[in-house]
Motif scaffolding. Structure first.
Motif, PDB file in Angstrom:
ATOM      1  N   SER A  43       0.927  -1.105  -0.134  1.00 12.83           N
ATOM      2  CA  SER A  43      -0.047  -0.056  -0.075  1.00 12.83           C
ATOM      3  C   SER A  43       0.832   1.039   0.037  1.00 12.83           C
ATOM      4  CB  SER A  43      -0.845   0.022   1.054  1.00 12.83           C
ATOM      5  OG  SER A  43      -1.894  -0.871   1.198  1.00 12.83           O
ATOM      6  N   LEU A  81       2.027   1.998  -3.534  1.00  8.45           N
ATOM      7  CA  LEU A  81       1.256   2.508  -4.098  1.00  8.45           C
ATOM      8  C   LEU A  81       0.843   4.101  -3.775  1.00  8.45           C
ATOM      9  CD1 LEU A  81      -1.490  -0.210  -4.939  1.00  8.45           C
ATOM     10  CD2 LEU A  81      -0.640   1.089  -6.593  1.00  8.45           C
ATOM     11  N   LEU A  82       0.844   4.120  -2.503  1.00  6.74           N
ATOM     12  CA  LEU A  82       0.456   5.514  -2.453  1.00  6.74           C
ATOM     13  C   LEU A  82       1.343   6.568  -2.517  1.00  6.74           C
ATOM     14  CD1 LEU A  82      -1.186   4.780   1.149  1.00  6.74           C
ATOM     15  CD2 LEU A  82      -2.315   5.793  -0.716  1.00  6.74           C
ATOM     16  N   GLU A  97       3.486   6.193  -5.197  1.00  5.16           N
ATOM     17  CA  GLU A  97       3.380   6.407  -6.463  1.00  5.16           C
ATOM     18  C   GLU A  97       2.342   7.396  -7.037  1.00  5.16           C
ATOM     19  OE1 GLU A  97       4.390   2.013  -8.150  1.00  5.16           O
ATOM     20  OE2 GLU A  97       2.624   2.899  -8.800  1.00  5.16           O
ATOM     21  N   ILE A  98       1.016   7.230  -6.106  1.00  2.00           N
ATOM     22  CA  ILE A  98      -0.016   8.230  -6.569  1.00  2.00           C
ATOM     23  C   ILE A  98       0.395   9.621  -5.944  1.00  2.00           C
ATOM     24  CG2 ILE A  98      -2.208   8.884  -5.763  1.00  2.00           C
ATOM     25  CD1 ILE A  98      -2.815   5.764  -5.472  1.00  2.00           C
ATOM     26  N   LEU A 131       0.318  12.832  -8.520  1.00  3.53           N
ATOM     27  CA  LEU A 131      -0.385  14.028  -8.252  1.00  3.53           C
ATOM     28  C   LEU A 131       0.460  15.257  -8.197  1.00  3.53           C
ATOM     29  CD1 LEU A 131      -3.020  12.712  -5.831  1.00  3.53           C
ATOM     30  CD2 LEU A 131      -3.477  13.653  -8.323  1.00  3.53           C
ATOM     31  N   LEU A 174      -6.072  19.984  -5.691  1.00  2.00           N
ATOM     32  CA  LEU A 174      -5.244  18.860  -5.809  1.00  2.00           C
ATOM     33  C   LEU A 174      -4.217  18.686  -4.598  1.00  2.00           C
ATOM     34  CD1 LEU A 174      -4.407  18.659  -9.640  1.00  2.00           C
ATOM     35  CD2 LEU A 174      -5.821  17.069  -8.308  1.00  2.00           C
ATOM     36  N   VAL A 193      -5.763  17.361  -1.765  1.00  2.00           N
ATOM     37  CA  VAL A 193      -5.971  15.737  -2.056  1.00  2.00           C
ATOM     38  C   VAL A 193      -4.719  15.013  -1.663  1.00  2.00           C
ATOM     39  CG1 VAL A 193      -6.143  13.906  -3.704  1.00  2.00           C
ATOM     40  CG2 VAL A 193      -7.727  15.924  -3.646  1.00  2.00           C
ATOM     41  N   LYS A 211      -4.515  14.950   2.309  1.00  2.00           N
ATOM     42  CA  LYS A 211      -5.342  13.932   2.573  1.00  2.00           C
ATOM     43  C   LYS A 211      -4.822  12.555   2.253  1.00  2.00           C
ATOM     44  CE  LYS A 211     -10.353  14.936   2.964  1.00  2.00           C
ATOM     45  NZ  LYS A 211     -11.380  15.185   2.102  1.00  2.00           N
ATOM     46  N   LEU A 212      -4.066  12.302   1.194  1.00  2.00           N
ATOM     47  CA  LEU A 212      -3.515  11.013   0.801  1.00  2.00           C
ATOM     48  C   LEU A 212      -2.494  10.521   1.997  1.00  2.00           C
ATOM     49  CD1 LEU A 212      -3.949   9.174  -1.690  1.00  2.00           C
ATOM     50  CD2 LEU A 212      -1.841  10.385  -2.345  1.00  2.00           C
ATOM     51  N   ASN A 237      -2.882  11.093   5.100  1.00  2.00           N
ATOM     52  CA  ASN A 237      -3.674  10.472   6.306  1.00  2.00           C
ATOM     53  C   ASN A 237      -3.769   9.003   6.127  1.00  2.00           C
ATOM     54  OD1 ASN A 237      -3.637  13.064   7.648  1.00  2.00           O
ATOM     55  ND2 ASN A 237      -5.682  13.776   6.404  1.00  2.00           N
ATOM     56  N   VAL A 238      -4.181   8.626   4.765  1.00  2.00           N
ATOM     57  CA  VAL A 238      -4.227   7.357   4.356  1.00  2.00           C
ATOM     58  C   VAL A 238      -2.952   6.467   4.910  1.00  2.00           C
ATOM     59  CG1 VAL A 238      -4.720   5.432   2.631  1.00  2.00           C
ATOM     60  CG2 VAL A 238      -5.919   7.807   2.631  1.00  2.00           C
ATOM     61  N   GLU A 282      -2.887   6.046   8.475  1.00  2.00           N
ATOM     62  CA  GLU A 282      -3.862   5.089   8.930  1.00  2.00           C
ATOM     63  C   GLU A 282      -3.626   3.699   8.632  1.00  2.00           C
ATOM     64  OE1 GLU A 282      -6.435   5.178  11.123  1.00  2.00           O
ATOM     65  OE2 GLU A 282      -6.341   7.189  10.529  1.00  2.00           O
ATOM     66  N   ASN A 283      -2.654   3.276   7.687  1.00  2.00           N
ATOM     67  CA  ASN A 283      -2.693   1.836   7.471  1.00  2.00           C
ATOM     68  C   ASN A 283      -1.597   1.218   8.506  1.00  2.00           C
ATOM     69  OD1 ASN A 283      -3.857   1.486   5.406  1.00  2.00           O
ATOM     70  ND2 ASN A 283      -2.472   1.982   3.744  1.00  2.00           N
ATOM     71  N   LEU A 289     -11.724   7.591   4.023  1.00  2.00           N
ATOM     72  CA  LEU A 289     -10.746   8.651   3.381  1.00  2.00           C
ATOM     73  C   LEU A 289     -10.456   8.354   2.020  1.00  2.00           C
ATOM     74  CD1 LEU A 289      -7.921   8.980   5.971  1.00  2.00           C
ATOM     75  CD2 LEU A 289      -9.043  10.904   4.765  1.00  2.00           C
ATOM     76  N   ILE A 340     -11.172  10.883  -1.133  1.00  2.00           N
ATOM     77  CA  ILE A 340     -10.261  11.421  -2.032  1.00  2.00           C
ATOM     78  C   ILE A 340     -10.591  11.097  -3.309  1.00  2.00           C
ATOM     79  CG2 ILE A 340      -7.663  10.848  -3.056  1.00  2.00           C
ATOM     80  CD1 ILE A 340      -7.124  10.515   0.166  1.00  2.00           C
ATOM     81  N   GLU A 373     -13.062  13.791  -4.483  1.00  2.00           N
ATOM     82  CA  GLU A 373     -12.618  14.886  -4.692  1.00  2.00           C
ATOM     83  C   GLU A 373     -11.862  15.064  -6.257  1.00  2.00           C
ATOM     84  OE1 GLU A 373     -12.410  15.942  -0.155  1.00  2.00           O
ATOM     85  OE2 GLU A 373     -10.681  15.972  -1.137  1.00  2.00           O
ATOM     86  N   GLU A 423      -6.108  -3.563  -1.787  1.00  2.00           N
ATOM     87  CA  GLU A 423      -4.989  -3.791  -0.885  1.00  2.00           C
ATOM     88  C   GLU A 423      -5.257  -3.941   0.536  1.00  2.00           C
ATOM     89  OE1 GLU A 423      -2.225  -6.025  -1.249  1.00  2.00           O
ATOM     90  OE2 GLU A 423      -2.626  -5.114  -3.129  1.00  2.00           O
TER      91      GLU A 423
END
Lengths: 118, 118
Positions: free
Chosen positions: A77, A80-81, A83-84, A88, A104, A107, A110-111, A113-114, A117-118, B80, B84, B87, B117
């Motif tokens: 994860s 992937l995050l 990369e995203i 962005l 953006l 966003v 916020k990403l 925070n994901v 969270e993991n 979350l 995202i 948005e 995932e």
């Protein structure tokens, strides 16, 4: 006893599944970086006793990872995050519309925070 | 015995930590939606025996969730990620630059992989 890369992850992910005593010893070992001799002194146990607890705890946590694979999923994860986020950020750089640019960027925040969270 | 919302989650997240026998019974119960009587017949055990296994397994899985909180974390991440995604879709709608628009759409696709995932 050598601390291998990834052992800290094992403790972070599965420490809660250990007994209080195991957890206490591993906290000294991983979080406070005490030596086995130091832990033995604080806990009033033999060094060998501490060694055994750590060894057994590691085996338990590895068995949990084998079954649940939380660390493997987490690392996947995170990649992937990242990369995203990179993609962005690249869009933000080229965005001409100021309003979209700032949205953006929110966003992207916020990403993060994901990830946490993991 | 009533199946409460969330029990399927418990089995999805912690089923691997059960014994083979517990897992088999809960698979019949949650995944195949067998009745207790049906499982009892297939497994050649009493209905009461099946009831006890399910009850004990649920208690075990609830104890794991109490310690690891994987379901709580998962649900928080999903919320979350959905925010995202929403948005970003909104940005895509208003994006004039066709190149950026298509790149943002690819990012949204990637975001779905993060959800899966988790």
């Amino acid at each position: 006893m050598e601390k291998k890369v990834g052992e800290q992850y094992l403790f972070d992910f599965y420490g809660e599944l250990l007994t209080d005593k195991q957890k206490q010893i591993l906290e000294y070992y991983y979080d406070d970086d005490y030596s086995l001799a130091e832990i033995a002194e604080v806990m009033a146990v033999t060094r060998q006793g501490i060694f055994d607890v750590i060894k057994r705890s590691k085996a338990m946590m590895e068995a949990y990872e084998e079954k649940l694979g939380l660390i493997a999923k987490f690392l996947k994860s995170q990649i992937l995050l990242e990369e995203i986020e990179k993609e962005l950020l690249d869009c933000v750089d080229r965005e001409k519309d100021e309003q979209l640019k700032s949205e953006l960027m929110l966003v992207i925040e916020k990403l993060k925070n994901v990830s946490e969270e993991n």
